[in-house]
Each structure stands twice: as C-alpha cells, then as structure tokens.
Design an enzyme around this catalytic site. Sequence first.
Site, short mmCIF file in Angstrom:
data_model
loop_
_atom_site.label_atom_id
_atom_site.label_comp_id
_atom_site.label_asym_id
_atom_site.label_seq_id
_atom_site.Cartn_x
_atom_site.Cartn_y
_atom_site.Cartn_z
CE1 TYR A 29 -4.08 1.91 0.33
CE2 TYR A 29 -2.61 3.50 1.77
CZ TYR A 29 -3.72 3.14 1.00
OH TYR A 29 -4.73 4.21 1.02
CD GLN A 43 -11.83 2.67 -0.51
OE1 GLN A 43 -11.92 2.79 0.84
NE2 GLN A 43 -11.45 3.87 -0.97
CG ASN A 68 -5.96 7.17 6.24
OD1 ASN A 68 -6.52 5.75 6.37
ND2 ASN A 68 -6.38 7.98 5.58
CB THR A 121 5.87 9.92 10.91
OG1 THR A 121 7.58 9.55 10.70
CG2 THR A 121 5.91 11.42 10.74
CD GLN A 157 9.81 12.44 10.92
OE1 GLN A 157 11.07 12.58 10.29
NE2 GLN A 157 9.42 11.46 10.73
CG HIS A 193 6.32 13.09 7.55
ND1 HIS A 193 6.21 12.47 6.39
CD2 HIS A 193 7.42 12.97 7.81
CE1 HIS A 193 7.46 12.06 5.88
NE2 HIS A 193 8.09 12.48 6.75
CD GLU A 210 8.50 6.44 11.87
OE1 GLU A 210 8.10 5.95 10.73
OE2 GLU A 210 7.84 7.35 12.47
CG HIS A 211 12.57 8.37 11.96
ND1 HIS A 211 11.16 8.51 11.93
CD2 HIS A 211 12.90 7.78 10.72
CE1 HIS A 211 10.79 8.20 10.79
NE2 HIS A 211 11.62 7.55 10.14
CG ASP A 237 12.23 10.17 5.64
OD1 ASP A 237 11.99 9.40 6.37
OD2 ASP A 237 11.85 11.62 5.87
CD GLU A 246 4.14 -32.99 26.48
OE1 GLU A 246 3.55 -33.22 25.36
OE2 GLU A 246 5.01 -32.09 26.84
CG HIS A 262 2.23 -37.73 20.74
ND1 HIS A 262 0.87 -37.77 20.79
CD2 HIS A 262 2.58 -36.66 20.41
CE1 HIS A 262 0.66 -36.75 20.50
NE2 HIS A 262 1.51 -35.99 20.08
#
Length: 436
Positions: free
Chosen positions: A129, A193, A218, A241, A263, A266, A332-333, A366, A420, A425
């Site tokens: 995506y 969707q 998003n 971010t 940053q 964004h 994240e960064h 980036d 067990e 087994h």
Amino acid sequence: MLNVIDLRGSVPTTHKLRRVLPRGGTDVASVLPAVQPVVDDVKHRGSAAALEYGEKFDQVRNDFIRVPQEAIDNAVADLDPKVHAALQESIRRVRKVHADQKPQEHTTELYPGAKVTEKFLPVARVGLYVPGGNAVYPSSVIMNVIPAQEAGVQSLVIASPPQADFGGLPHPTILAACGLLGVTEVWAVGGAQAVALLAYGDDGSDLEPVDMITGPGNIYVTAAKRLVTGVVGIDSEAGPTEIAIIADDSADPVWVAYDLISQAEHDVMAASVLITDSQELADAVVTEVNNRYGVTRNADRVAAALTGQQSGIVLVDDISTAIMVADAYAAEHLEIHTERAREVAERITNAGAIFVGGFSPVPLGDYSAGSNHVLPTSGTARFSAGLSTHTFTRPVNLIEYDEAALKEISETVVTLADAEDLPAHGEAIRARFENL
C-alpha cells in the site's frame, strides 16, 4: 512552541516514563465500527464496492481498478529527468542494502543422520500500500517493493489511491516509480477498501488476493489492516510518524531545529521530541524552531504538530539518562547529536532506526540512505522491526532423521510423550522398532 518536560534531579523509572513522555498516537479501535462495513462490503461485492467507495471518499468515479500498462510506461517517459535520476540512485542504494539482508539456508547436524535444515521461503503474493494524502510518496514504492523483490516474492501488486487530477489514476510519480522497479500490477484504489480488496480479491475482475499486506496509511487503512489480519499477514499497524533526538551541548541547534521541523511536516499528528542534558541547547533549539518553521510551505502543519501533546523537549541530567528516556520512548526514528555519537548509538536498544551523528539526518533515511523507512511507531520498536527482506520470508524447518538417528533419540521422545499422557505419540516412535 515545544512543551518542556523536566526530568532533572531524578532517575525516572520505565513506569514513570510511559506516563509522562509526549505521545500522541491514534485510537484505531474508535474507527473500527466505520471501517468494518467497508471491509465486509468489499469482501462480498469485490471491485464494484471498492469503486463506489473510491467515488465516496476520493471523489473519483472509475470504471477500472487495474492501471493500464500504458499509463505506467507513460509516467516513466514523462518523469522529470532529475527525479528519474534521483529515484534510480535511491533504488540502487536500497537494493544493495536489502540484498545483503537476505537470510541464508543452514543445516544443523545433531547426531550422525539427524539433521535440521532451516530454509527461507518467500511469501507467494504481497500487496503493497502506497498512501496519497498530504504528499506524494514514490519513496514508499521503493521501500515496499525492493525488500519483497530481494526476498524472492514472485507476485506483487501496488495499491494507491486514485487521483481526480490525474484521470482517476494514482499520482504519475507513483506510477513512474513502479515502472522503474518493474512493477506491472498497480491498482487505483485507496483507503480501507484497498486493504479489503487486497485481502479478498475479486474473481470477476481478475484481481487475485494477496497473502500479506504492507505499507503505511491513515487510521482507516490501519483499522482495515487490523480487521483482515489472519486472512492475510500484515507488517504493522502504523501510527503517526515520529522523531526523537538525543543531543548534548555539542549539537548544532539549527540542524536539530530543522530535523524536528522536517518530521513535523508530515502530519499534524507527527511527533518531534528532543531529549537533552543541556538547557542552553534546548533554549537555542526553541529559538531556531520559532524563527525558522514559518519558511516551509507546510508551516501550519508543522506548527500544529510541534505544539501538540505528542511533541516536546525532555530535559535530563546526563546522556545516560537520555538513553534511558530514548529506550522508553522507542522512537520510529532516533537521531544522535552528541560527542562520540557512535558510542551512544551502540547503547540504544529500542528504536526503529538510529541515525548517528549530525550528517545522518532522518530525511536521508526517508529517501536514499539505503535503509528502509517503513518503521515501527508508537513505541512498538521495543518489540518489532521495520520493513526488510526478512519481512517477506518465512523460515521453514526440514527435519531429516535416518533409522539410526531416530533410534538414538527414541527413548527420550517416548519418555516425554508418556510424561504428557500422550502415549500414542510414543507408540508412533516404538512402532518403527517394535511389533506393537
């Protein structure tokens, strides 16, 4: 502009840090009731439903999902030469790094004739995506496609929102990046969707479902990914971010200010956090931010992000405490602007990616550092990793014992099976050596 959290005079615990550190995030659960009907509708009606939601949410009414190859080819041909060259160089660097990440098959021999081989198989088909929205992200095409290709994925599709300004196609720079990477299957569909259509496909429109979905989006995209998890694999639930910067009095306040601003550009929910043991640096950074953020075209967005509860300055007594704070935040960064920056970076345990020294800013990562920019957010770097070649491979064990090797370990297996209370087994082992 930036809120200040003063932790000086104490050694804060992880418990305290989780309560006081600036954190925004999104409440994915709050939008699930709105997203669930979209996912269910696309599950049952396929591309017809996805096209209707495209008209509703993107104000684009298409009669197609799959982008014609001619449109991809034209986007490459029409690409600005400078952008073409920049994308090609970034592709080269990112591919080189991710090719070196690919795990190698190995075999362990436990006893003569007793071998376990771990091999790594690529996911068969993946959906990647690439968001629209506030900006155009050909870099996200690069960061999603290349690790999948280097892992050996043979079938992949890019989904990106249709754009009214471009005849219902995804942005031409997105299409051009796909073309440069050899991607031939692109769907003009976005939002929840898109995620649902990737997960369930549509036989009538010859849209094959995928096995895994990766890439940021998003809150609605994130919610849809949560809803289809289990039907497909996902990389993560990406939040807004974020950048954290550890800096001492050796740092350049102008550089730090611009990195925080970049940053914040964004998204209004983006997080920019400075962690420092220097009051003088903090004051200087605030001055530089206030003086400089207005020069960017996205000044309103920057201001909203920097004044939000998710951004701020954290004052600490020393760099050791700064490291503790950074590990609790798990950015994240994470940038390191200190003396002996590499030594400080080596002490960090929780971060999506670590940018060492003043000449390794986040915008480099980036686009063109070679590393991946799809990284864990909202503190999840404490237990998860960014996108890589590993994301698209599955380790599988091949267990290969001959008769002597099985006999050598048989008593151990039978004993544990009996312990067990699973005697069959053990009998399955004994049957190979005894008449039961």
